[in-house]
Design an enzyme around this catalytic site. Sequence first.
Site, PDB file in Angstrom:
ATOM      1  N   CYS A   1      58.223  57.138 -54.972  1.00  0.00           N
ATOM      2  CA  CYS A   1      58.616  56.963 -54.007  1.00  0.00           C
ATOM      3  C   CYS A   1      59.494  57.826 -53.159  1.00  0.00           C
ATOM      4  CB  CYS A   1      58.978  55.632 -53.185  1.00  0.00           C
ATOM      5  SG  CYS A   1      60.141  54.422 -54.994  1.00  0.00           S
TER       6      CYS A   1
ATOM      7  N   HIS B   1      62.830  50.618 -53.667  1.00  0.00           N
ATOM      8  CA  HIS B   1      62.134  51.132 -53.071  1.00  0.00           C
ATOM      9  C   HIS B   1      62.788  52.051 -52.199  1.00  0.00           C
ATOM     10  CE1 HIS B   1      58.429  52.972 -51.403  1.00  0.00           C
ATOM     11  NE2 HIS B   1      58.513  52.309 -50.284  1.00  0.00           N
TER      12      HIS B   1
ATOM     13  N   ASP C   1      57.809  54.246 -44.531  1.00  0.00           N
ATOM     14  CA  ASP C   1      57.268  53.672 -45.643  1.00  0.00           C
ATOM     15  C   ASP C   1      56.437  54.485 -46.462  1.00  0.00           C
ATOM     16  OD1 ASP C   1      56.628  52.334 -47.967  1.00  0.00           O
ATOM     17  OD2 ASP C   1      57.093  50.679 -47.401  1.00  0.00           O
TER      18      ASP C   1
END
Length: 251
Positions: A93, A202, A220
């Site tokens: 991520c 995240h 995202d």
Amino acid sequence: MKNSNKIKKNSNKIKKNSNNIKKTSNFKKFQFETIIDLNNLKSLYKRQLPETCIPLNSKEGKEIFSEALEEKNMECYFMLSIHLLTQSELAYCGISSLCMILNALEVDPMYNWKGQWRFFTEENIRYPPHIDSDIIKWQGITLKQYSEISKYNFLEEVKLCKASEITKEEFIQDIEHVSQQNREVMTLNFARNIMKQTGYGHICPLGGYNKKRRMVLLLDIARHKYPVYWVSIDMLWDAVNTIDGETGESR
């Protein structure tokens, strides 16, 4: 005339073939989060967003986008969205977000990607000598590492800011400021579980802000799991203002 007849015959064949395709494509459609056994492995297709988040492509999500656009709080979105990635590794991520940002800011990597072209990908981002790329691939990245790798890949100005160092009001001001910029970006590190999502830590880029509704757009990059969505800025602050289990420090 003979050629036109041949074309007609060929088009008929194409129609027949398309009919065959329709007949053979009767796959059972599974709902999100349905776990099945695929090649003797458990397999999951996406996650349903919790009620705390609003998908960008929903009717309400589009309305929030339109309002934010009128507020001029979506400037950063257009620069970033054309480079939006889906992370290629489960722990990527941070790396995927950085790759997206480097290309959005038009940073020149100064080495070839393919042929004569220079471009950042997750595979060719440089790592400082003291950071092991294999560990990042499997364990993810800390905020400090993210900052160091950003600088190592020619980002001229990188500001590392922890939630413990600012107030909520300053956080909101920063969100609004960056949302109005087309040459400045913000990457957010937050705890998914605070938003009632699955998972823990995240990282993803800020995509915009609706001041009237106090909603933040998050780009995202784990799109195998969740789409791009809106979330309350109050809930986002609560998710950011947490302790990173990896470092024991504030996000």
